[in-house]
Design a protein around this motif. Structure first.
Motif, PDB file in Angstrom:
ATOM      1  N   ARG A 114       0.806  -1.224   0.000  1.00 28.65           N
ATOM      2  CA  ARG A 114       0.000   0.000   0.000  1.00 28.65           C
ATOM      3  C   ARG A 114       0.836   1.269   0.000  1.00 28.65           C
ATOM      4  NH1 ARG A 114      -3.675  -2.838   3.759  1.00 28.65           N
ATOM      5  NH2 ARG A 114      -5.559  -3.384   2.598  1.00 28.65           N
ATOM      6  N   CYS A 115       2.059   1.171   0.467  1.00 28.29           N
ATOM      7  CA  CYS A 115       2.912   2.345   0.519  1.00 28.29           C
ATOM      8  C   CYS A 115       3.043   2.986  -0.863  1.00 28.29           C
ATOM      9  CB  CYS A 115       4.298   1.962   1.036  1.00 28.29           C
ATOM     10  SG  CYS A 115       5.352   3.341   1.454  1.00 28.29           S
ATOM     11  N   SER A 116       3.185   2.170  -1.895  1.00 27.47           N
ATOM     12  CA  SER A 116       3.286   2.662  -3.269  1.00 27.47           C
ATOM     13  C   SER A 116       1.980   2.538  -4.033  1.00 27.47           C
ATOM     14  CB  SER A 116       4.367   1.885  -4.026  1.00 27.47           C
ATOM     15  OG  SER A 116       5.624   2.059  -3.429  1.00 27.47           O
ATOM     16  N   ASN A 117       1.070   1.678  -3.522  1.00 34.62           N
ATOM     17  CA  ASN A 117      -0.168   1.377  -4.246  1.00 34.62           C
ATOM     18  C   ASN A 117      -1.353   1.475  -3.293  1.00 34.62           C
ATOM     19  OD1 ASN A 117       1.246   0.274  -6.801  1.00 34.62           O
ATOM     20  ND2 ASN A 117       2.105  -0.975  -5.166  1.00 34.62           N
ATOM     21  N   PRO A 118      -1.752   2.681  -2.912  1.00 37.40           N
ATOM     22  CA  PRO A 118      -2.813   2.837  -1.905  1.00 37.40           C
ATOM     23  C   PRO A 118      -4.161   2.280  -2.326  1.00 37.40           C
ATOM     24  CG  PRO A 118      -2.225   4.959  -2.880  1.00 37.40           C
ATOM     25  CD  PRO A 118      -1.198   3.985  -3.343  1.00 37.40           C
ATOM     26  N   ARG A 119      -4.345   1.923  -3.600  1.00 36.42           N
ATOM     27  CA  ARG A 119      -5.638   1.403  -4.048  1.00 36.42           C
ATOM     28  C   ARG A 119      -5.693  -0.126  -3.976  1.00 36.42           C
ATOM     29  NH1 ARG A 119      -7.374   1.739  -8.786  1.00 36.42           N
ATOM     30  NH2 ARG A 119      -9.577   2.015  -8.301  1.00 36.42           N
ATOM     31  N   LEU A 120      -4.694  -0.771  -3.369  1.00 35.90           N
ATOM     32  CA  LEU A 120      -4.742  -2.224  -3.236  1.00 35.90           C
ATOM     33  C   LEU A 120      -6.024  -2.639  -2.520  1.00 35.90           C
ATOM     34  CD1 LEU A 120      -1.123  -3.279  -2.189  1.00 35.90           C
ATOM     35  CD2 LEU A 120      -2.220  -3.554  -4.408  1.00 35.90           C
ATOM     36  N   GLY A 121      -6.730  -3.582  -3.111  1.00 36.95           N
ATOM     37  CA  GLY A 121      -7.987  -4.029  -2.549  1.00 36.95           C
ATOM     38  C   GLY A 121      -9.163  -3.142  -2.891  1.00 36.95           C
TER      39      GLY A 121
END
Length: 432
Positions: free
Chosen positions: A67-74
């Motif tokens: 999530r640090c680089s990809n806050p849209r995970l999930g």
């Protein structure tokens, strides 16, 4: 709960690996410095010791893929996947052995109609040795008195441990793909044929309680076999799994043990049944374990020809997690259909850990093929750590990577090769 009576292999969760940029984004490198970003940049504990800069390497991968680089995970972006072996990877010592030993000490192994019927590869010598040691007085399907008949317990454990009888004769013979299965591993759930899954789970739970209560270094004896009498969860692996989950990863266990046993242990690190993959027995109409197990990669229900073992672990990961069917499940997949992190300790794990695109975590148990890959470090992403409890001593000499470290499909030993066909040079042990 998974319906274990179906022959179809299913898991509740499916995941694919998020696309990874060629280099670490600047936002990932600095995001953890901002308190506002801390929630999406979970950190590995600095209180737990890792070898060298291994914590930093793993943290970088977590920040890069999570999530640090990809806050849209999930939330529109698919989660990256991490997969771990269990025995001696997440926990010190073998939980399957612990369960078998507890079962032998408490008369929980049922007498089969014939020992040879328990495995398609069992030899006449093993059938005869087991029959002589365990006798025929007990009715078929009733518990063998292995707590008192130590010769029977000794023979059973020798077959499971070394694939031999106590006299040294081969317990298994014939043909099998040595990168898809090993008969004595497949024999473990077959040994519990006739029990229900809840019964086997209860044996595993009682063995777990005893193993966790025993002091580090404790041993136990089965017949003439002395083996570890304790098990411990590795605090570093608990923390790593917890951090991965907080960072948005789907985390799985992939074990060559019996699935009910693995599930009893994995839930204590926050991994549920749907994320625990092991040898999955076929049940009869009464819900009892049979000597058959569910297959992979185009191999149907079988007697042990396809289990999560070396290339079989890749197959089950591809089939169960990434939903790749048929023979293709045996093959390395494209970047988007591979795990981000793989963790293991033995040659059993070399294929799936090698498939990881972010980090290959290796606990050093001096296993030649695995350590050849780890020390060669072809992609610069191999993370080698000594075992966290009672680490192995340094291996003398070198690993025979160039000649006899690779486990060939026919059981022979050969050279370990790079993807381009070149030979991996012999490697010295340096992390111990």
């Amino acid at each position: 709960m998974r319906n274990r009576n179906t022959l179809a292999l299913t898991l509740a969760a499916a995941a694919t690996l998020a696309a990874v940029p060629a280099a670490l984004p600047a936002t990932a490198a600095t995001a953890a410095d901002s308190p506002a970003a801390a929630a999406r940049c979970p950190q590995l504990s600095k209180k737990l010791a890792w070898h060298g800069d291994n914590r930093a390497k793993l943290q970088r991968m977590i920040d890069e893929r999570g999530r640090c680089s990809n806050p849209r995970l999930g939330h529109g972006q698919k989660r990256p996947v991490a997969a771990f072996d269990w025995d001696n990877t997440v926990a010190k010592n073998d939980v399957t052995d612990a369960t078998i030993v507890w079962s032998l000490r408490h008369d929980k192994i049922l007498r089969p109609k014939s020992w040879k019927s328990t495995s398609k590869w069992m030899t006449d010598e093993a059938d005869r040795a087991l029959t002589e040691a365990c006798g025929t007085d007990v009715p078929v399907g009733k518990p063998l008195p292995t707590s008192k008949n130590t010769a029977c317990a000794d023979e059973i454990f020798e077959v499971r441990e070394d694939g031999k009888t106590m006299s040294g004769a081969a317990a298994f013979a014939g043909e099998w793909d040595h990168r898809h299965t090993v008969p004595q591993y497949a024999w473990v759930p077959q040994l519990f044929a006739g029990h229900t899954v809840p019964e086997l789970e209860s044996y595993a739970a009682k063995a777990r309680k005893e193993a966790l209560a025993a002091p580090v270094g404790a041993t136990q004896t089965v017949g003439t076999h002395e083996l570890p009498g304790y098990v411990r969860y590795y605090d570093q692996q608990r923390d790593l799994i917890r951090t991965l989950k907080k960072a948005g990863f789907d985390v799985y266990i992939v074990s060559a043990g019996s699935e009910p046993v693995a599930e009893v242990w994995s839930k204590s690190v926050g991994i549920d049944r749907a994320h625990t993959i092991a040898i999955r027995s076929v049940l009869d109409r009464e819900g009892r374990i049979t000597t058959w197990n569910q297959g992979c990669g185009g191999v149907p229900v079988n007697k042990g020809e396809a289990i999560p073992y070396i290339d079989g672990k890749r197959c089950f990961i591809n089939q169960e997690i990434f939903k790749i069917k048929g023979k293709s499940a045996w093959e390395r997949q494209d970047w988007d259909h591979r795990i981000a992190l793989g963790g293991g300790d033995a040659d059993t794990d070399v294929t799936f850990v090698g498939d990881a695109t972010g980090a290959h975590l290796v606990l050093n148990r001096n296993k030649s093929e695995f350590m050849c890959r780890a020390y060669d470090n072809a992609d610069g992403r191999w993370v080698v750590n000594p075992m966290f409890i009672e680490p192995m001593p340094r291996k003398s000499g070198t690993y025979p990577c160039s000649t006899a470290a690779y486990n060939e499909h026919d059981g022979r030993k050969g050279p370990v090769l790079h993807d381009d066909g070149s030979v991996v040079p012999d490697q010295r042990d340096s992390v111990y």
